[in-house]
Design a protein around this motif. Structure first.
Motif, PDB file in Angstrom:
ATOM      1  N   VAL A 239       0.805  -1.222   0.000  1.00  0.00           N
ATOM      2  CA  VAL A 239       0.000   0.000   0.000  1.00  0.00           C
ATOM      3  C   VAL A 239       0.841   1.276   0.000  1.00  0.00           C
ATOM      4  O   VAL A 239       0.315   2.370  -0.205  1.00  0.00           O
ATOM      5  N   TYR A 240       2.152   1.144   0.242  1.00  0.00           N
ATOM      6  CA  TYR A 240       3.024   2.324   0.297  1.00  0.00           C
ATOM      7  C   TYR A 240       3.769   2.453  -1.030  1.00  0.00           C
ATOM      8  O   TYR A 240       4.576   1.596  -1.388  1.00  0.00           O
ATOM      9  N   LYS A 241       3.491   3.524  -1.751  1.00  0.00           N
ATOM     10  CA  LYS A 241       4.029   3.709  -3.096  1.00  0.00           C
ATOM     11  C   LYS A 241       4.996   4.888  -3.105  1.00  0.00           C
ATOM     12  O   LYS A 241       4.656   5.980  -2.668  1.00  0.00           O
ATOM     13  N   VAL A 242       6.202   4.644  -3.599  1.00  0.00           N
ATOM     14  CA  VAL A 242       7.250   5.656  -3.617  1.00  0.00           C
ATOM     15  C   VAL A 242       7.341   6.269  -5.012  1.00  0.00           C
ATOM     16  O   VAL A 242       7.384   5.563  -6.018  1.00  0.00           O
ATOM     17  N   PHE A 243       7.362   7.615  -5.030  1.00  0.00           N
ATOM     18  CA  PHE A 243       7.495   8.362  -6.280  1.00  0.00           C
ATOM     19  C   PHE A 243       8.713   9.278  -6.185  1.00  0.00           C
ATOM     20  O   PHE A 243       9.086   9.735  -5.105  1.00  0.00           O
ATOM     21  N   GLN A 244       9.303   9.543  -7.345  1.00  0.00           N
ATOM     22  CA  GLN A 244      10.266  10.631  -7.468  1.00  0.00           C
ATOM     23  C   GLN A 244       9.638  11.634  -8.415  1.00  0.00           C
ATOM     24  O   GLN A 244       9.400  11.338  -9.589  1.00  0.00           O
ATOM     25  N   GLU A 257      10.194   0.175   5.209  1.00  0.00           N
ATOM     26  CA  GLU A 257      10.955  -0.160   4.008  1.00  0.00           C
ATOM     27  C   GLU A 257      10.741   0.894   2.929  1.00  0.00           C
ATOM     28  O   GLU A 257      11.686   1.253   2.204  1.00  0.00           O
ATOM     29  N   ALA A 258       9.528   1.397   2.822  1.00  0.00           N
ATOM     30  CA  ALA A 258       9.244   2.442   1.839  1.00  0.00           C
ATOM     31  C   ALA A 258      10.051   3.701   2.145  1.00  0.00           C
ATOM     32  O   ALA A 258      10.632   4.327   1.246  1.00  0.00           O
ATOM     33  N   ALA A 259      10.118   4.082   3.424  1.00  0.00           N
ATOM     34  CA  ALA A 259      10.856   5.280   3.819  1.00  0.00           C
ATOM     35  C   ALA A 259      12.354   5.106   3.583  1.00  0.00           C
ATOM     36  O   ALA A 259      13.033   6.035   3.106  1.00  0.00           O
ATOM     37  N   ASP A 260      12.887   3.917   3.911  1.00  0.00           N
ATOM     38  CA  ASP A 260      14.315   3.662   3.685  1.00  0.00           C
ATOM     39  C   ASP A 260      14.656   3.775   2.198  1.00  0.00           C
ATOM     40  O   ASP A 260      15.694   4.330   1.819  1.00  0.00           O
ATOM     41  N   GLY A 266      16.327  11.877  -4.341  1.00  0.00           N
ATOM     42  CA  GLY A 266      15.922  13.258  -4.118  1.00  0.00           C
ATOM     43  C   GLY A 266      14.522  13.488  -4.654  1.00  0.00           C
ATOM     44  O   GLY A 266      14.054  12.785  -5.571  1.00  0.00           O
ATOM     45  N   HIS A 267      13.826  14.428  -4.052  1.00  0.00           N
ATOM     46  CA  HIS A 267      12.478  14.793  -4.515  1.00  0.00           C
ATOM     47  C   HIS A 267      11.550  13.580  -4.504  1.00  0.00           C
ATOM     48  O   HIS A 267      10.757  13.376  -5.416  1.00  0.00           O
ATOM     49  N   SER A 268      11.656  12.772  -3.468  1.00  0.00           N
ATOM     50  CA  SER A 268      10.813  11.575  -3.395  1.00  0.00           C
ATOM     51  C   SER A 268       9.669  11.770  -2.409  1.00  0.00           C
ATOM     52  O   SER A 268       9.707  12.650  -1.549  1.00  0.00           O
ATOM     53  N   ILE A 277       1.958  11.054   2.413  1.00  0.00           N
ATOM     54  CA  ILE A 277       2.188  11.101   3.854  1.00  0.00           C
ATOM     55  C   ILE A 277       3.633  11.431   4.222  1.00  0.00           C
ATOM     56  O   ILE A 277       3.918  11.742   5.384  1.00  0.00           O
ATOM     57  N   TRP A 278       4.532  11.379   3.237  1.00  0.00           N
ATOM     58  CA  TRP A 278       5.969  11.617   3.518  1.00  0.00           C
ATOM     59  C   TRP A 278       6.607  12.202   2.274  1.00  0.00           C
ATOM     60  O   TRP A 278       6.258  11.838   1.150  1.00  0.00           O
TER      61      TRP A 278
END
Length: 397
Positions: A239-244, A257-260, A266-268, A277-278
């Motif tokens: 459910v946690y999706k990382v974007f740049q 793990e998503a935060a790490d 940069g710019h994530s 949320i982050w």
């Protein structure tokens, strides 16, 4: 020269005539000088101007997100912009801004899924997103989510047939079900079915919820459904999706793990259920017109950079303006005389003037002829010092 709240738009014409008697006497009036030298803002809105710095600072302290600026240089001399900001998921409030980390955390603890951001850094400096969740068989509730395992175990022990899921691994890590009870559960009806998306294998049916969860953990984006109720009783979804910027990079079942992973870029940013949320963006952005030209962690850094560019502004991530040098106002001065020395004396004691208008022309006779007292050397001096020059007739020289 005092410019009030109306200064944001329009053109202001000032008369700078000084009585000849005062000039001749050479009286020093610095102790009586009421010229406003300090301007107080809230965000980028002018509140008031003052001749004395102490008055300006005292007034500014009555407002949040305010600062005192020296009018002649536009330098910030004082501000009370916050260091820390509290969020619940992606929501923040004006009253959730704080000067100290302790007061920010004290407020954040009142809310679930809360975080504290250091506006002079990136990401979070504190959060209470849960790490463990308590279940009684299939039943759980929002209040059964905890930061520490000890807190979760203390709650779980209040209930029979309880277990704890580690939300960072989605593993079943603790329960108070005896081995005899577990064996009895495994002999029951196969009511739990594992899915990966919409797919399910024939051997993915279990009588024991624990066994179904163990199988689901082998497969990404999996879930466990009670066949009798059609209710999803366990989820291993990413459910946690990382974007740049706007580019999707990777998704995770674990927030940690998503935060790490996000910190590697940069710019994530991290999205959960469509909510950001982050992020690790710098808090202060510099624009020239509408183009982003710089990003900074502190206001002084942003200001120092932005003053190098025309039509620039310093903005927060939610696009609140803190400072700009847009040309919104022209201040005009009318000298009321033509003498070069007198004009220079006026301007040497004036700040913030854009246009100077010497009285070079006057009516000479009833026929409408004009007497020309213009002085090319004075005009060149004015232009060299950055003033636009217009004659009293308002015709450009």
């Amino acid at each position: 020269m005092k410019i009030g709240k109306w200064m944001l738009t329009g053109t202001l014409l000032l008369s700078m005539s000084v009585p000849n008697a005062v000039q001749a006497a050479g009286i020093v009036q610095s102790s009586l000088d009421k010229t406003t030298k300090y301007r107080v803002y809230q965000y980028n809105h002018v509140l008031m101007e003052f001749a004395a710095y102490g008055q300006a600072e005292a007034f500014a302290k009555g407002f949040t997100n305010s600062h005192v600026e020296e009018i002649s240089t536009r330098k910030w001399l004082w501000n009370n912009f916050p260091r820390y900001q509290v969020f619940q998921l992606d929501v923040t409030l004006p009253e959730w801004q704080f000067a100290s980390l302790d007061t920010a955390i004290a407020e954040a603890k009142k809310w679930s899924n809360a975080s504290v951001r250091d506006l002079q850094s990136t990401g979070w400096v504190w959060n209470n997103y849960p790490n463990f969740q308590v279940y009684q068989n299939e039943i759980t509730q929002d209040s059964w989510k905890y930061l520490t395992l000890n807190e979760a175990v203390a709650e779980a022990k209040k209930w029979g047939g309880a277990h704890i899921i580690d939300l960072n691994s989605n593993k079943w890590i603790w329960d108070n079900i005896s081995s005899e009870e577990k064996q009895a559960l495994r002999t029951g009806e196969l009511i739990y079915k594992v899915f990966q998306g919409t797919f399910s294998a024939n051997n993915w049916e279990f009588a024991s919820l624990e066994d179904a969860i163990d199988e689901a953990l082998k497969w990404g984006n999996s879930s466990v459904v009670n066949k009798n109720t059609q209710k999803t009783v366990y989820s291993n979804l990413k459910v946690y999706k990382v974007f740049q910027n706007d580019t999707f990079l990777q998704d995770f079942a674990s927030l940690n793990e998503a935060a790490d992973y996000a910190r590697l870029w940069g710019h994530s940013s991290i999205f959960m259920d469509g909510r950001k949320i982050w992020n690790n963006y710098a808090s202060y952005q510099v624009f020239q017109n509408t183009a982003l030209i710089g990003e900074f962690k502190t206001i002084p850094e942003a200001l120092s950079y932005s003053v190098q560019y025309s039509n620039s502004s310093v903005q927060t991530l939610d696009h609140r303006f803190l400072w700009d040098n847009f040309k919104k106002l022209q201040v005009w001065g009318w000298n009321g005389m033509a003498g070069g020395d007198a004009i220079k004396a006026h301007l040497n004691n004036t700040v913030g003037l854009d246009v100077d208008s010497p009285s070079y022309f006057e009516l000479a006779d009833a026929a409408g002829n004009l007497k020309d007292q213009s002085n090319a050397d004075t005009v060149k001096w004015l232009q060299k010092n950055g003033y636009t020059v217009y004659s009293a007739s308002q015709q450009p020289i």
